[in-house]
Design a protein around this motif. Structure first.
Motif, mmCIF file in Angstrom:
data_model
loop_
_atom_site.group_PDB
_atom_site.id
_atom_site.type_symbol
_atom_site.label_atom_id
_atom_site.label_comp_id
_atom_site.label_asym_id
_atom_site.label_seq_id
_atom_site.Cartn_x
_atom_site.Cartn_y
_atom_site.Cartn_z
ATOM 1 N N LEU A 84 41.780 47.888 56.444
ATOM 2 C CA LEU A 84 42.972 48.105 57.374
ATOM 3 C C LEU A 84 42.902 47.524 58.741
ATOM 4 N N PRO A 86 42.283 44.533 60.209
ATOM 5 C CA PRO A 86 42.970 43.347 60.462
ATOM 6 C C PRO A 86 44.127 43.562 60.933
ATOM 7 N N LYS A 87 44.839 44.617 60.541
ATOM 8 C CA LYS A 87 46.150 45.078 60.881
ATOM 9 C C LYS A 87 46.194 45.356 62.398
ATOM 10 N N ALA A 88 45.127 45.991 62.829
ATOM 11 C CA ALA A 88 44.939 46.558 63.991
ATOM 12 C C ALA A 88 44.530 45.349 65.100
ATOM 13 N N VAL A 90 44.193 41.822 65.828
ATOM 14 C CA VAL A 90 44.719 40.262 65.438
ATOM 15 C C VAL A 90 44.006 39.401 66.572
ATOM 16 N N PHE A 92 43.498 35.190 67.868
ATOM 17 C CA PHE A 92 44.082 33.736 67.614
ATOM 18 C C PHE A 92 42.997 32.869 67.951
ATOM 19 N N GLY B 224 51.454 46.569 60.863
ATOM 20 C CA GLY B 224 50.438 45.849 61.814
ATOM 21 C C GLY B 224 50.974 45.717 63.243
ATOM 22 N N GLN B 227 49.960 49.202 64.747
ATOM 23 C CA GLN B 227 48.508 49.380 64.929
ATOM 24 C C GLN B 227 48.089 48.811 66.261
ATOM 25 N N GLN B 228 48.384 47.401 66.317
ATOM 26 C CA GLN B 228 48.290 46.670 67.601
ATOM 27 C C GLN B 228 48.821 47.348 68.685
#
Lengths: 123, 250
Positions: A84, A86-88, A90, A92, B224, B227-228
Motif C-alpha cells: 500500500l 505507493p498510495k501514500a 507519490v 513525479f 491514496g 494517505q498522502q
C-alpha cells in the motif's frame, strides 16, 4: 418541507460483505500480533546485557509458540502495508508519476537489506 | 441471452407518506445487450410504474447523479450493463445516506462537508484581470489532475464503512477534493483547509479500507489522496514542532 427519511442501519457483519473487506479486517487484526512482537522485543532488549537470560527468554516454549503463531500474521501485515506504500508516497519525474511498483519494491529491498544487516550483526 | 428475454429487477421502494419500512418490488424488464441498469429503471418508469423515483441526468458517466447500489455494490447505473449480471438484479439507494424516497438519497451531509473543506480554488493572491491567467506547467497540473476527475457521485461514501460507522467523518471525496486544491500550485489555502482536514473527523479517522478507491468510477483514488494528506500533515507537524520559528512546508 420536512419528509420522513429512512435511515438504514449499518449491518453488524458489514466486513463480510466482500473479500476486500475481509482482508482489511484480517490486516487490522494482525496489528495485535505486531504489538505482541513489539512487547516481546522490549522484553528482549531489557535482557540484552544478560546473555543467559536473553537466550532463555528467546528459547522458552511460550516465546517459541508465540513466534510460530505470530510470524505469519506479522508477515501478512508487513506485506499488505508495503503493497500500500505507493498510495501514500507519490513521486513525479516531471509530468510522469514514478511507477508504484518502484515505491513498493524499494520498501522490499530495504526490508531485505535491514534484515540481512541485523542477521549479520547477530551472527 | 436472446433479445426477447427478460431480466428481473428487485427495486428498493420507500414512500415516506405510506411506508414505515422499505420494501422490494420485482419488475420484469426486456433484456437488451446494450442496456444498462438505468435503461431498465427508465423502462419501468415509462412503461410499468410511473411512481418509481430516482435521480439521473447525463447517462454518460459525467453528472454523477445516477449512483445506486447494484447487487450491493455502489455503481453508476448508467455504466452498469445488464449483461454483467445473472439472475435478479437488486437495485437500492446508496448506503450510508438517509433515503428520501425509493432510490433517492439525501446528500446534504456531503454538500456540507464539501463546503467545510473549501473545495474550491482560493488563489494565493488575488490579481487584477489585466495581469492575465494564473499560469501552470504540465508538471504542476500532473500533481492534482487525478483528483480533479471527481464527479461527486458519492459512490465512495456508500462504500466507506468508516463513514457508515462514523457519519462525522469528512469522507473520501471531500478529502480528495481538498487535496486536489492543496496540490494546485495556484491555490494558497492549504493551512485554512488543514484545520478541518487534519482534525479528528478528517484524515485521521480513515483506517485505509480502500473501498472508496475500488468503487470510484473515475479512478480518482480517494484512499491514496487521504494517505498522502496524512504524510504531508505529519511532515508539517514535525516541522512546526522542531522548528517553531520556521515556515510550514508548502
Amino acid at each position: 418541507m420536512t419528509t420522513k427519511e429512512y435511515h438504514r442501519p449499518m449491518p453488524a457483519l458489514w466486513w463480510l460483505h466482500n473479500s476486500q473487506l475481509i482482508l482489511f479486517m484480517i490486516r487490522e487484526l494482525t496489528s495485535v500480533f505486531v504489538a505482541g512482537y513489539a512487547v516481546f522485543l522490549i522484553v528482549l532488549i531489557s535482557k540484552v546485557n544478560d546473555d543467559r537470560a536473553f537466550k532463555e527468554t528467546l528459547h522458552c516454549p511460550t516465546a517459541l509458540v508465540f513466534q510460530i503463531i505470530a510470524l505469519p500474521f506479522v508477515l501478512f501485515h508487513s506485506v499488505t502495508w508495503f503493497n500500500l506504500t505507493p498510495k501514500a508516497i507519490v513521486l513525479f519525474r516531471g509530468e510522469e508519476r514514478v511507477n508504484p511498483l518502484m515505491i513498493a519494491g524499494g520498501h522490499y529491498v530495504l526490508w531485505v537489506l535491514v534484515s540481512g544487516l541485523i542477521l549479520l550483526v547477530a551472527v | 441471452m436472446m433479445a426477447n428475454q427478460t431480466i428481473s429487477l428487485e427495486v428498493f421502494r420507500y414512500h415516506p407518506e405510506t411506508d414505515e419500512k422499505p420494501r422490494y418490488q420485482t419488475y420484469q424488464v426486456p433484456f437488451h445487450e446494450d442496456w444498462v441498469v438505468l435503461d431498465a429503471l427508465n423502462y419501468i418508469k415509462d412503461q410499468v410504474d410511473g411512481t418509481l423515483t430516482y435521480r439521473w441526468s447525463c447517462r454518460m458517466g459525467v453528472c454523477g447523479s445516477c449512483g445506486m447500489m447494484v447487487n450491493g455494490d455502489p455503481k453508476l447505473t448508467c455504466a452498469a450493463f445488464l449483461k454483467s449480471y445473472s439472475g435478479p438484479i437488486r437495485v437500492e439507494p446508496l448506503t450510508n445516506f438517509p433515503v428520501i424516497r425509493d432510490l433517492v438519497i439525501n446528500f446534504d451531509d456531503f454538500l456540507h462537508k464539501l463546503k467545510e473543506v473549501k473545495a474550491w480554488m482560493i488563489p494565493k493572491e488575488e490579481r487584477p484581470l489585466a495581469q492575465g491567467e494564473y499560469l501552470q506547467t504540465p508538471a504542476e497540473l500532473a500533481q492534482f489532475k487525478q483528483y480533479s476527475m471527481c464527479i461527486n457521485c458519492m459512490l465512495c461514501y456508500a462504500a466507506c464503512p468508516v463513514y457508515g460507522l462514523e457519519p462525522k467523518f469528512l469522507g473520501p471525496a471531500a478529502i480528495a477534493l481538498a487535496q486536489r486544491y492543496n496540490l494546485d500550485s495556484r491555490d494558497g489555502a492549504k493551512d485554512e483547509r488543514a484545520e478541518i482536514v487534519s482534525s479528528s473527523e478528517g484524515i485521521w479517522e480513515c483506517t485505509f479500507v480502500g473501498e472508496c478507491t475500488r468503487v470510484c468510477p473515475k479512478h480518482v483514488d480517494p484512499a491514496g489522496a487521504i494517505q498522502q494528506a496524512k504524510v504531508i500533515n505529519t511532515q508539517d507537524w514535525w516541522l512546526a514542532f522542531l522548528m517553531p520559528w520556521g515556515k510550514k512546508s508548502s
